[in-house]
Design a protein around this motif. Sequence first.
Motif, mmCIF file in Angstrom:
data_model
loop_
_atom_site.group_PDB
_atom_site.id
_atom_site.type_symbol
_atom_site.label_atom_id
_atom_site.label_comp_id
_atom_site.label_asym_id
_atom_site.label_seq_id
_atom_site.Cartn_x
_atom_site.Cartn_y
_atom_site.Cartn_z
ATOM 1 N N LEU A 252 0.830 -1.207 0.000
ATOM 2 C CA LEU A 252 0.000 0.000 0.000
ATOM 3 C C LEU A 252 0.864 1.256 0.000
ATOM 4 C CD1 LEU A 252 -2.948 1.017 0.201
ATOM 5 C CD2 LEU A 252 -2.674 1.009 2.689
ATOM 6 N N LEU A 253 1.897 1.278 0.841
ATOM 7 C CA LEU A 253 2.770 2.449 0.934
ATOM 8 C C LEU A 253 3.606 2.632 -0.331
ATOM 9 C CD1 LEU A 253 3.960 2.147 4.649
ATOM 10 C CD2 LEU A 253 2.506 3.937 3.679
ATOM 11 N N VAL A 254 4.146 1.551 -0.854
ATOM 12 C CA VAL A 254 4.971 1.642 -2.061
ATOM 13 C C VAL A 254 4.134 2.140 -3.237
ATOM 14 C CG1 VAL A 254 6.230 0.307 -3.786
ATOM 15 C CG2 VAL A 254 6.703 -0.038 -1.360
ATOM 16 N N GLU A 255 2.946 1.598 -3.397
ATOM 17 C CA GLU A 255 2.075 2.051 -4.489
ATOM 18 C C GLU A 255 1.746 3.535 -4.339
ATOM 19 O OE1 GLU A 255 -0.595 -1.568 -6.250
ATOM 20 O OE2 GLU A 255 -1.304 -0.611 -4.418
ATOM 21 N N GLY A 260 2.550 8.881 -6.715
ATOM 22 C CA GLY A 260 2.432 10.296 -6.418
ATOM 23 C C GLY A 260 1.296 10.655 -5.489
ATOM 24 N N ARG A 261 0.753 9.691 -4.752
ATOM 25 C CA ARG A 261 -0.331 9.956 -3.813
ATOM 26 C C ARG A 261 0.259 10.277 -2.443
ATOM 27 N NH1 ARG A 261 -4.463 10.583 -7.433
ATOM 28 N NH2 ARG A 261 -4.494 8.837 -8.892
ATOM 29 N N ALA A 262 0.870 11.445 -2.338
ATOM 30 C CA ALA A 262 1.575 11.798 -1.111
ATOM 31 C C ALA A 262 0.634 11.851 0.084
ATOM 32 C CB ALA A 262 2.295 13.136 -1.280
ATOM 33 N N ALA A 263 -0.562 12.416 -0.108
ATOM 34 C CA ALA A 263 -1.510 12.522 1.006
ATOM 35 C C ALA A 263 -1.942 11.141 1.491
ATOM 36 C CB ALA A 263 -2.725 13.344 0.590
ATOM 37 N N LEU A 264 -2.144 10.206 0.575
ATOM 38 C CA LEU A 264 -2.536 8.851 0.974
ATOM 39 C C LEU A 264 -1.387 8.168 1.706
ATOM 40 C CD1 LEU A 264 -4.526 6.558 1.055
ATOM 41 C CD2 LEU A 264 -3.830 5.909 -1.266
ATOM 42 N N PHE A 265 -0.160 8.337 1.220
ATOM 43 C CA PHE A 265 0.994 7.761 1.912
ATOM 44 C C PHE A 265 1.048 8.268 3.344
ATOM 45 C CE2 PHE A 265 5.371 7.869 3.368
ATOM 46 C CZ PHE A 265 5.864 6.619 3.014
ATOM 47 N N VAL A 266 0.918 9.574 3.515
ATOM 48 C CA VAL A 266 0.966 10.169 4.854
ATOM 49 C C VAL A 266 -0.167 9.618 5.717
ATOM 50 C CG1 VAL A 266 0.692 12.328 6.141
ATOM 51 C CG2 VAL A 266 2.124 12.273 4.099
ATOM 52 N N ALA A 267 -1.361 9.521 5.156
ATOM 53 C CA ALA A 267 -2.512 9.048 5.926
ATOM 54 C C ALA A 267 -2.334 7.600 6.365
ATOM 55 C CB ALA A 267 -3.787 9.199 5.105
#
Length: 366
Positions: A252-255, A260-267
Amino acid sequence: MSADSNDASRAPAPNAAPLFARVAAADRRAEARLATAIDDFFLAEDDRLDDRTRAAVGTVLTTAVQAIEREIAGHAARQLAGLSVIAPGMAFDGRKAPLLGRLIDSGLLRDRDLMSELIGQVRQDLLGEALLANRAPGANAAQLARLTGCGDGVVAAAASAYLMADSRRRAPGTARRGDLPPALHRRLVWWVAAALRDARTVEPAQQPAVDQALVAAAQRSLSAHDEGERLDAVAMRLAAAIDARPAELAELLVEAIEEGRAALFVAVVAHALAIDFAEARALTLDPDGDRLWLALRAHGLDRATIARIGLALADADPRRDIEAFADELDTIAAIPIDAARDALAPLALHPEFRAALLALGRGRGR
């Protein structure tokens, strides 16, 4: 004996007070500029905002203030239209500083919480843009498509909401007034209302009507603020809906980072660590990266996964030292999971308690 009308000594003395006042103000500005230049000279290079970030923060701040100003001034003007009162939307004196300038000069916008949020948002957005630009040609952005089409209705709805919020954030010229957390939005609304009042020139008898109109307009603006539409809030709902298990977290984090989903990575990081979004964003954007690597190890991510995330971040953020990361990668990967969790335990403390501890540390010069 007639007086000579051309005698300069008998001419009325001109009023030089405005000139003297401007000279005194110029002296103060010169001192302020020098003090600022000295502070800037001694700043560490890594502590300075780069030109792109500075410009983006300025744009976001200006857009937010102007959007709120239009709302409050426009509604107050409509309320006062039937009265013999100067409408707030029409009473600007062009010779005076614009509203944003008034707020800057007052020092209100130096608010630590506000600027931390704006700088964090801008850096997160710039990171997302850079990650997108670095994607391999022809690479598919499949993560959100998969989530929106999954059989779990809660996840699918949250993923669709994320796509819409992300599109709004990325749209050029989008007003960012709605992207502030409620407490900061409330603060900014009342500052703008006060600055609008300060810019008015009305008769004393008319002031109460103007004040009431501005208060009503500010309250209307506050009631229209929807916390649920903010990208950060939407991303947190999506992360909670997914509720990734340890075995699912790495993918999930790598994807997210590679698409480029920085907000999703942070969340996802925030949800995994049970911390708030702003704290996880600070971990992600920290160019040293040490706390983020510990967070990833605390959830069992292996060397290869941490390397992929670290390399993607380093390629997108020129502040990061890719060689130092490569040298430390084996050490990071060897950290026991329990030790990483213990080291990150302070992050789980109540945010206001942590802020108080940090403030005490700053007061002692640490």
